[in-house]
Design a protein around this motif. Structure first.
Motif, PDB file in Angstrom:
ATOM      1  N   THR A 170     105.025  12.543  14.148  1.00  0.00           N
ATOM      2  CA  THR A 170     106.011  12.168  15.190  1.00  0.00           C
ATOM      3  C   THR A 170     106.719  11.005  15.049  1.00  0.00           C
ATOM      4  N   SER A 171     107.958  10.950  15.017  1.00  0.00           N
ATOM      5  CA  SER A 171     108.686   9.874  14.613  1.00  0.00           C
ATOM      6  C   SER A 171     108.744   8.564  15.671  1.00  0.00           C
ATOM      7  N   ASN A 172     108.847   7.428  15.432  1.00  0.00           N
ATOM      8  CA  ASN A 172     109.028   6.524  16.294  1.00  0.00           C
ATOM      9  C   ASN A 172     110.045   6.540  17.642  1.00  0.00           C
ATOM     10  N   ILE A 173     111.234   7.200  17.182  1.00  0.00           N
ATOM     11  CA  ILE A 173     112.208   7.636  18.162  1.00  0.00           C
ATOM     12  C   ILE A 173     111.605   8.518  19.171  1.00  0.00           C
ATOM     13  N   ILE A 217     108.008   9.243  19.975  1.00  0.00           N
ATOM     14  CA  ILE A 217     107.239   8.507  20.825  1.00  0.00           C
ATOM     15  C   ILE A 217     107.942   7.765  21.651  1.00  0.00           C
ATOM     16  N   ALA A 218     109.045   6.895  21.470  1.00  0.00           N
ATOM     17  CA  ALA A 218     109.714   6.019  22.489  1.00  0.00           C
ATOM     18  C   ALA A 218     110.376   6.839  23.600  1.00  0.00           C
ATOM     19  N   GLN A 219     110.754   8.076  23.156  1.00  0.00           N
ATOM     20  CA  GLN A 219     111.401   9.008  24.141  1.00  0.00           C
ATOM     21  C   GLN A 219     110.506   9.512  24.919  1.00  0.00           C
ATOM     22  N   GLN A 220     109.245   9.611  24.677  1.00  0.00           N
ATOM     23  CA  GLN A 220     108.124  10.220  25.330  1.00  0.00           C
ATOM     24  C   GLN A 220     107.779   9.194  26.292  1.00  0.00           C
ATOM     25  N   ALA A 221     107.678   7.978  26.228  1.00  0.00           N
ATOM     26  CA  ALA A 221     106.930   7.046  26.939  1.00  0.00           C
ATOM     27  C   ALA A 221     107.641   6.893  28.648  1.00  0.00           C
TER      28      ALA A 221
END
Length: 59
Positions: free
Chosen positions: A3-6, A8-12
């Motif tokens: 999973t990319s950082n972006i 992960i950030a979008q799922q937060a």
């Protein structure tokens, strides 16, 4: 695939900054909100906390 950082950030889940500040014990007068999810914290706060902590520590 990792999973990319972006992704992960979008799922937060975003929390209102006032909720986070409250949980950290940051008073409203030390917080300058910029929208619902970010804020500046007064530079006086860390200095004040250091002085308070130093005053409480045994000598």
């Amino acid at each position: 695939m990792a999973t990319s950082n972006i992704e992960i950030a979008q799922q937060a889940e975003l929390w209102p900054i006032t909720r986070i500040a409250e949980g950290l014990g940051i008073p409203d007068e030390e917080l300058e909100p910029y929208g619902r999810f970010k804020a500046k914290v007064s530079l006086r706060l860390p200095r004040r906390r250091r002085r308070t902590r130093a005053a409480r520590s045994p000598r």
